[in-house]
Structure formats: structure tokens, C-alpha cells
Design a protein around this motif. Structure first.
Motif, PDB file in Angstrom:
ATOM      1  N   ALA A 108       1.774   3.505   6.983  1.00  0.00           N
ATOM      2  CA  ALA A 108       1.312   4.307   8.115  1.00  0.00           C
ATOM      3  C   ALA A 108       0.181   3.607   8.861  1.00  0.00           C
ATOM      4  O   ALA A 108       0.138   3.602  10.101  1.00  0.00           O
ATOM      5  CB  ALA A 108       0.855   5.684   7.634  1.00  0.00           C
ATOM      6  N   ALA A 109      -0.735   2.986   8.113  1.00  0.00           N
ATOM      7  CA  ALA A 109      -1.848   2.287   8.755  1.00  0.00           C
ATOM      8  C   ALA A 109      -1.374   1.020   9.468  1.00  0.00           C
ATOM      9  O   ALA A 109      -1.850   0.697  10.564  1.00  0.00           O
ATOM     10  CB  ALA A 109      -2.907   1.938   7.709  1.00  0.00           C
ATOM     11  N   LEU A 110      -0.426   0.302   8.867  1.00  0.00           N
ATOM     12  CA  LEU A 110       0.116  -0.892   9.509  1.00  0.00           C
ATOM     13  C   LEU A 110       0.866  -0.533  10.790  1.00  0.00           C
ATOM     14  O   LEU A 110       0.809  -1.264  11.782  1.00  0.00           O
ATOM     15  CB  LEU A 110       1.054  -1.627   8.548  1.00  0.00           C
ATOM     16  N   GLU A 111       1.550   0.603  10.756  1.00  0.00           N
ATOM     17  CA  GLU A 111       2.304   1.044  11.929  1.00  0.00           C
ATOM     18  C   GLU A 111       1.395   1.266  13.129  1.00  0.00           C
ATOM     19  O   GLU A 111       1.787   1.035  14.273  1.00  0.00           O
ATOM     20  CB  GLU A 111       3.037   2.341  11.591  1.00  0.00           C
ATOM     21  N   THR A 112       0.164   1.700  12.866  1.00  0.00           N
ATOM     22  CA  THR A 112      -0.793   1.937  13.952  1.00  0.00           C
ATOM     23  C   THR A 112      -1.732   0.748  14.152  1.00  0.00           C
ATOM     24  O   THR A 112      -2.761   0.878  14.823  1.00  0.00           O
ATOM     25  CB  THR A 112      -1.609   3.216  13.674  1.00  0.00           C
ATOM     26  N   GLN A 113      -1.392  -0.392  13.521  1.00  0.00           N
ATOM     27  CA  GLN A 113      -2.106  -1.657  13.725  1.00  0.00           C
ATOM     28  C   GLN A 113      -3.602  -1.559  13.404  1.00  0.00           C
ATOM     29  O   GLN A 113      -4.454  -1.950  14.194  1.00  0.00           O
ATOM     30  CB  GLN A 113      -1.895  -2.146  15.160  1.00  0.00           C
ATOM     31  N   ALA A 159      -2.792  -1.842  -2.659  1.00  0.00           N
ATOM     32  CA  ALA A 159      -2.859  -2.010  -1.209  1.00  0.00           C
ATOM     33  C   ALA A 159      -3.227  -3.445  -0.836  1.00  0.00           C
ATOM     34  O   ALA A 159      -2.644  -4.038   0.087  1.00  0.00           O
ATOM     35  CB  ALA A 159      -3.864  -1.029  -0.614  1.00  0.00           C
ATOM     36  N   ILE A 160      -4.180  -4.022  -1.562  1.00  0.00           N
ATOM     37  CA  ILE A 160      -4.583  -5.411  -1.292  1.00  0.00           C
ATOM     38  C   ILE A 160      -3.437  -6.368  -1.584  1.00  0.00           C
ATOM     39  O   ILE A 160      -3.186  -7.320  -0.824  1.00  0.00           O
ATOM     40  CB  ILE A 160      -5.829  -5.778  -2.122  1.00  0.00           C
ATOM     41  N   ALA A 161      -2.699  -6.120  -2.672  1.00  0.00           N
ATOM     42  CA  ALA A 161      -1.553  -6.973  -3.011  1.00  0.00           C
ATOM     43  C   ALA A 161      -0.503  -6.931  -1.899  1.00  0.00           C
ATOM     44  O   ALA A 161       0.099  -7.963  -1.564  1.00  0.00           O
ATOM     45  CB  ALA A 161      -0.940  -6.516  -4.333  1.00  0.00           C
ATOM     46  N   GLY A 162      -0.294  -5.754  -1.328  1.00  0.00           N
ATOM     47  CA  GLY A 162       0.655  -5.642  -0.223  1.00  0.00           C
ATOM     48  C   GLY A 162       0.212  -6.446   0.990  1.00  0.00           C
ATOM     49  O   GLY A 162       1.023  -7.139   1.622  1.00  0.00           O
ATOM     50  N   LEU A 163      -1.084  -6.397   1.311  1.00  0.00           N
ATOM     51  CA  LEU A 163      -1.596  -7.159   2.449  1.00  0.00           C
ATOM     52  C   LEU A 163      -1.498  -8.660   2.210  1.00  0.00           C
ATOM     53  O   LEU A 163      -1.170  -9.424   3.130  1.00  0.00           O
ATOM     54  CB  LEU A 163      -3.050  -6.762   2.716  1.00  0.00           C
ATOM     55  N   ILE A 164      -1.783  -9.083   0.984  1.00  0.00           N
ATOM     56  CA  ILE A 164      -1.676 -10.505   0.661  1.00  0.00           C
ATOM     57  C   ILE A 164      -0.228 -10.974   0.816  1.00  0.00           C
ATOM     58  O   ILE A 164       0.039 -12.073   1.323  1.00  0.00           O
ATOM     59  CB  ILE A 164      -2.191 -10.778  -0.770  1.00  0.00           C
ATOM     60  N   THR A 165       0.705 -10.129   0.390  1.00  0.00           N
ATOM     61  CA  THR A 165       2.128 -10.468   0.533  1.00  0.00           C
ATOM     62  C   THR A 165       2.490 -10.674   1.999  1.00  0.00           C
ATOM     63  O   THR A 165       3.232 -11.613   2.342  1.00  0.00           O
ATOM     64  CB  THR A 165       2.999  -9.348  -0.060  1.00  0.00           C
ATOM     65  N   LEU A 166       1.947  -9.847   2.865  1.00  0.00           N
ATOM     66  CA  LEU A 166       2.216  -9.998   4.303  1.00  0.00           C
ATOM     67  C   LEU A 166       1.671 -11.319   4.830  1.00  0.00           C
ATOM     68  O   LEU A 166       2.257 -11.923   5.733  1.00  0.00           O
ATOM     69  CB  LEU A 166       1.598  -8.829   5.084  1.00  0.00           C
ATOM     70  N   PRO A 171       8.603  -9.997   4.619  1.00  0.00           N
ATOM     71  CA  PRO A 171       8.853  -8.753   5.363  1.00  0.00           C
ATOM     72  C   PRO A 171       7.982  -7.603   4.872  1.00  0.00           C
ATOM     73  O   PRO A 171       7.561  -7.577   3.711  1.00  0.00           O
ATOM     74  CB  PRO A 171      10.337  -8.474   5.092  1.00  0.00           C
ATOM     75  N   ILE A 172       7.760  -6.642   5.734  1.00  0.00           N
ATOM     76  CA  ILE A 172       6.903  -5.511   5.380  1.00  0.00           C
ATOM     77  C   ILE A 172       7.477  -4.709   4.214  1.00  0.00           C
ATOM     78  O   ILE A 172       6.736  -4.221   3.357  1.00  0.00           O
ATOM     79  CB  ILE A 172       6.650  -4.602   6.602  1.00  0.00           C
ATOM     80  N   ASN A 173       8.798  -4.580   4.149  1.00  0.00           N
ATOM     81  CA  ASN A 173       9.396  -3.841   3.031  1.00  0.00           C
ATOM     82  C   ASN A 173       9.100  -4.504   1.694  1.00  0.00           C
ATOM     83  O   ASN A 173       8.843  -3.841   0.684  1.00  0.00           O
ATOM     84  CB  ASN A 173      10.907  -3.702   3.221  1.00  0.00           C
ATOM     85  N   THR A 174       9.114  -5.842   1.685  1.00  0.00           N
ATOM     86  CA  THR A 174       8.764  -6.573   0.472  1.00  0.00           C
ATOM     87  C   THR A 174       7.308  -6.319   0.102  1.00  0.00           C
ATOM     88  O   THR A 174       6.973  -6.103  -1.070  1.00  0.00           O
ATOM     89  CB  THR A 174       8.992  -8.086   0.665  1.00  0.00           C
ATOM     90  N   ALA A 175       6.444  -6.318   1.094  1.00  0.00           N
ATOM     91  CA  ALA A 175       5.025  -6.065   0.856  1.00  0.00           C
ATOM     92  C   ALA A 175       4.804  -4.667   0.287  1.00  0.00           C
ATOM     93  O   ALA A 175       3.981  -4.472  -0.619  1.00  0.00           O
ATOM     94  CB  ALA A 175       4.239  -6.234   2.155  1.00  0.00           C
ATOM     95  N   LEU A 176       5.542  -3.692   0.796  1.00  0.00           N
ATOM     96  CA  LEU A 176       5.400  -2.319   0.306  1.00  0.00           C
ATOM     97  C   LEU A 176       5.883  -2.202  -1.136  1.00  0.00           C
ATOM     98  O   LEU A 176       5.288  -1.480  -1.944  1.00  0.00           O
ATOM     99  CB  LEU A 176       6.170  -1.355   1.207  1.00  0.00           C
ATOM    100  N   LEU A 177       6.941  -2.910  -1.467  1.00  0.00           N
ATOM    101  CA  LEU A 177       7.441  -2.893  -2.846  1.00  0.00           C
ATOM    102  C   LEU A 177       6.463  -3.577  -3.792  1.00  0.00           C
ATOM    103  O   LEU A 177       6.255  -3.121  -4.927  1.00  0.00           O
ATOM    104  CB  LEU A 177       8.814  -3.562  -2.915  1.00  0.00           C
ATOM    105  N   VAL A 178       5.845  -4.672  -3.341  1.00  0.00           N
ATOM    106  CA  VAL A 178       4.819  -5.340  -4.148  1.00  0.00           C
ATOM    107  C   VAL A 178       3.636  -4.399  -4.353  1.00  0.00           C
ATOM    108  O   VAL A 178       3.076  -4.306  -5.457  1.00  0.00           O
ATOM    109  CB  VAL A 178       4.366  -6.648  -3.467  1.00  0.00           C
TER     110      VAL A 178
END
Length: 207
Positions: A108-113, A159-166, A171-178
Motif C-alpha cells: 500500500a505504501a509503495l503504491e502511493t510512492q 519490510a526492510i527485506a522486501g525493500l532490499i529485494t526491490l 518484481p514487486i510480487n517477489t519482494a512482497l513474498l520475501v
């Protein structure tokens, strides 16, 4: 249905189950079950959407979330007596709910940049505030505030792991799964192996 919507839906249903189980421990009536289940299910996501200025709030845009949470509450109302240890179920279901709610908040936060700091905080808020409301309303010691408990720190790490993945261009879906996997692995490890963080212990004043 996209992955963020699936994550929001899963977090609503699983958090609702935990809310209803806590309501059963407090011996509430069926209306109390539904209230606590819905509060737990949408509490974190509501605060997230209000802070991000997302209109309408996710469950107002799709009222089916409230119906699913209420259905979960009714299911627990008629079956809770069959469970040997309701608190054990609360703890484990809550860990799954945390693992899907944190990436939902991140998405949700990424969607709103938003700034990365805000992204992490929204993941933490989505994952923890509903459960905090649940425990306060039912007069339980909040899981998120128990001494040394790996809970909010799991949300932050996920949350930090997801951002690092990005940052690696995935892809964002991969980051969300991580994000989900990291959050749950840490929380499950805390429950299973007793992982904890240092707790402040006061010392007597020197004479």
C-alpha cells in the motif's frame, strides 16, 4: 485478484480468527466475538489507509472484508470449545496474520510512492495495530509489548527485506513474498526457539 489484494484478504481472515479466539478467552457473546474479530481484522489496515490518505479505506471500498471477518467470528464461536489450547492457536495464527499483513502494508505504501522509512512503518502498523487493539479491548497483555518478544521487530525486518529485494531490480510480487517469508520465519523462530531481544533491566542506585 492481484497479490496485494490477496494479502489484505488473508490478513483480514486470519486476524479475525485470532480476534474471535481472544474473545472466546474473555467469554464474550456472539456480538462481542464479531466486534473483536472485525476490530482485529481491519484495525491495522484502517490506520494504514488513514495515514496514507487512501480514500476510501479498504474495507469501506469493499465491505465484503467485514462479512468475511464476521463469518470467521461465527465459526470460532461454535468451534472454540473443541480447541485444547486456544492461546497456542492465537499465537500461531497471529504469526501467519503478521506475515501477510506486513507485505500488504508495504504494498500500500509503495503504491502511493512513499519514502522507504514510511514504507517500513506502514508494514509495521498494518501487521501490529489490529492485534494490539484486540488485546487491549480483551484485557490481554498485548503480544507486541511482551518483554523481549520478537514481534514488531519481525515486521520491521520483513519490510526492510522486501525493500532490499526491490533494490536488486526484482518484481514487486517477489519482494512482497520475501517480506512475508522473512517476517514469518523470524516470528516462528521466536515462538519455537525462544528467540528474543534484550530487555532493559534497571540497576539499583549506587550508594
Amino acid at each position: 485478484m492481484d497479490l496485494p489484494t490477496i494479502l489484505d484478504t488473508a490478513s483480514v481472515v486470519v486476524f479475525a480468527l485470532t480476534g474471535a479466539l481472544v474473545a472466546s478467552r474473555a467469554q464474550l457473546d456472539i456480538v462481542g466475538f464479531a466486534f473483536v474479530a472485525c476490530l482485529t481484522a481491519v484495525g491495522g489496515g484502517t490506520i494504514r489507509d488513514l495515514l496514507l490518505d487512501r480514500h476510501p479505506v479498504f474495507w469501506v471500498a469493499e465491505p465484503a472484508y467485514i462479512l468475511w471477518a464476521t463469518a470467521a467470528a461465527v465459526g470460532i464461536f461454535v468451534t472454540a470449545h473443541l480447541l485444547e489450547s486456544r492461546m497456542k492457536w492465537v499465537i500461531w495464527l497471529d504469526s501467519f496474520a503478521l506475515a501477510v499483513a506486513v507485505p500488504a502494508g508495504v504494498a500500500a505504501a509503495l503504491e502511493t510512492q512513499q519514502h522507504p522509512v514510511v514504507v517500513v512503518l506502514m508494514g509495521m502498523a498494518t501487521g501490529s495495530l489490529g492485534g494490539l487493539m484486540r488485546d487491549v479491548v480483551c484485557n490481554e497483555v498485548p503480544l507486541v509489548l511482551k518483554q523481549g518478544e520478537l514481534y514488531i521487530s519481525c515486521a520491521m525486518a520483513g519490510a526492510i527485506a522486501g525493500l532490499i529485494t526491490l533494490q536488486f531490480g526484482l518484481p514487486i510480487n517477489t519482494a512482497l513474498l520475501v517480506c512475508a517469508a522473512t517476517t514469518w520465519a523470524l516470528r516462528a523462530g521466536s515462538i519455537t526457539f525462544g528467540w528474543h531481544i534484550p530487555v532493559y533491566k534497571s540497576r539499583p542506585p549506587r550508594q
